[in-house]
Design a protein around this motif. Sequence first.
Motif, short mmCIF file in Angstrom:
data_model
loop_
_atom_site.label_atom_id
_atom_site.label_comp_id
_atom_site.label_asym_id
_atom_site.label_seq_id
_atom_site.Cartn_x
_atom_site.Cartn_y
_atom_site.Cartn_z
N UNK A 176 40.34 72.36 70.19
CA UNK A 176 41.03 72.90 69.01
C UNK A 176 42.40 72.25 68.83
N UNK A 177 42.80 72.08 67.60
CA UNK A 177 44.14 71.54 67.33
C UNK A 177 45.15 72.66 67.52
N UNK A 178 46.26 72.33 68.18
CA UNK A 178 47.27 73.34 68.49
C UNK A 178 48.66 72.84 68.09
N UNK A 179 49.51 73.80 67.80
CA UNK A 179 50.91 73.48 67.57
C UNK A 179 51.62 73.55 68.91
N UNK A 227 56.20 69.20 65.83
CA UNK A 227 56.23 67.88 65.21
C UNK A 227 54.78 67.48 64.94
N UNK A 228 54.39 67.44 63.67
CA UNK A 228 52.98 67.25 63.33
C UNK A 228 52.40 65.96 63.91
N UNK A 259 48.96 63.44 68.20
CA UNK A 259 48.67 62.55 69.33
C UNK A 259 48.28 63.37 70.56
N UNK A 260 48.93 64.51 70.76
CA UNK A 260 48.56 65.38 71.89
C UNK A 260 47.12 65.87 71.74
N UNK A 261 46.71 66.12 70.50
CA UNK A 261 45.32 66.53 70.28
C UNK A 261 44.37 65.37 70.58
N UNK A 262 44.78 64.16 70.22
CA UNK A 262 43.96 62.99 70.55
C UNK A 262 43.83 62.85 72.07
#
Length: 309
Positions: A85-88, A92-93, A98-101
Amino acid sequence: MKHEDSTLKVKQRVSDEQRRQVLDLRRRKSLREVAEATGLPLGTVKTLVSRSGAFRDNEQHRALFTLPPIKPSADTLPSVPELPPQQVVTGDKEVDAVLWLHAVIRTGQAALIERAMEAAKRIKTPLGVLEKRYRDHLTATNPGNLFAALSSFGFGDLEAMAARATEDHRLRLEGVSRFGGALMDDTDAEAFCIDALRGLEVSGRFGDFDKSQVADRFNAHPDLMPHTLADCLYELDYWSRLYWLRNAVDRDASDGPAEATARDWFVFGLLAEIRPRDKAEALAVFRYLVASDRDDMAESEAIMLNLIG
């Protein structure tokens, strides 16, 4: 008839003690040097060495230090894991993207990694800039922690991260195929090491076993000793492959028991004692030293001297 009598007399003059001496010396010296040291004819030395079988690969030793064969298993890893899942994380979008990648790449799934690498190309800001922004975020949210920023290193090196993740995934699959759910259990080889060194106390700054005591214990099991340098390399490869299979699953539990580590270093030391049978075997040991990054170990000089005779 006279020739047969002469041969018989030579055989009769070779005592059991001389045979043991020949075999012991042969592990460290050339055939000619053994002949000179014992005073026996070179032909006699060659015959004793050949008939002993002590300098042929030890199949019993290799049978113990062999990984289980790869086989189909019901305990397989998920073939297609869920997309993370994508998370905040930072707010910084671009950094969070990149963290999600990173999370996608860590799945080790080639198809998902390929999609992640394609998505990375659509990020306009240079990854080096995003890495600095992430490092600044870590520093700001962890005041006084000098190590907080360390996790940002390699933030933008997605290709290296993908290569590691893919290899780890391959190793995890191999571990399941070979061991099922028992990858972290002691292998038969490890059980042998534990039993052989039972009762020895660790000492010193790093809690190691005494090397001479370790050698005495393992030498007391000649049936499971390497006979050749090729045997040594075979066993060292076993320990290395077992380590990396476990490391792909749990980096904190990949070393195995201390007794197995002692065995690994004991066999590494034998590379300086067992004479190479030919140039090809010597070259194989040299290549191992370079590839294993052990060429700067304390034993390495003695190993090199052994290889060049």
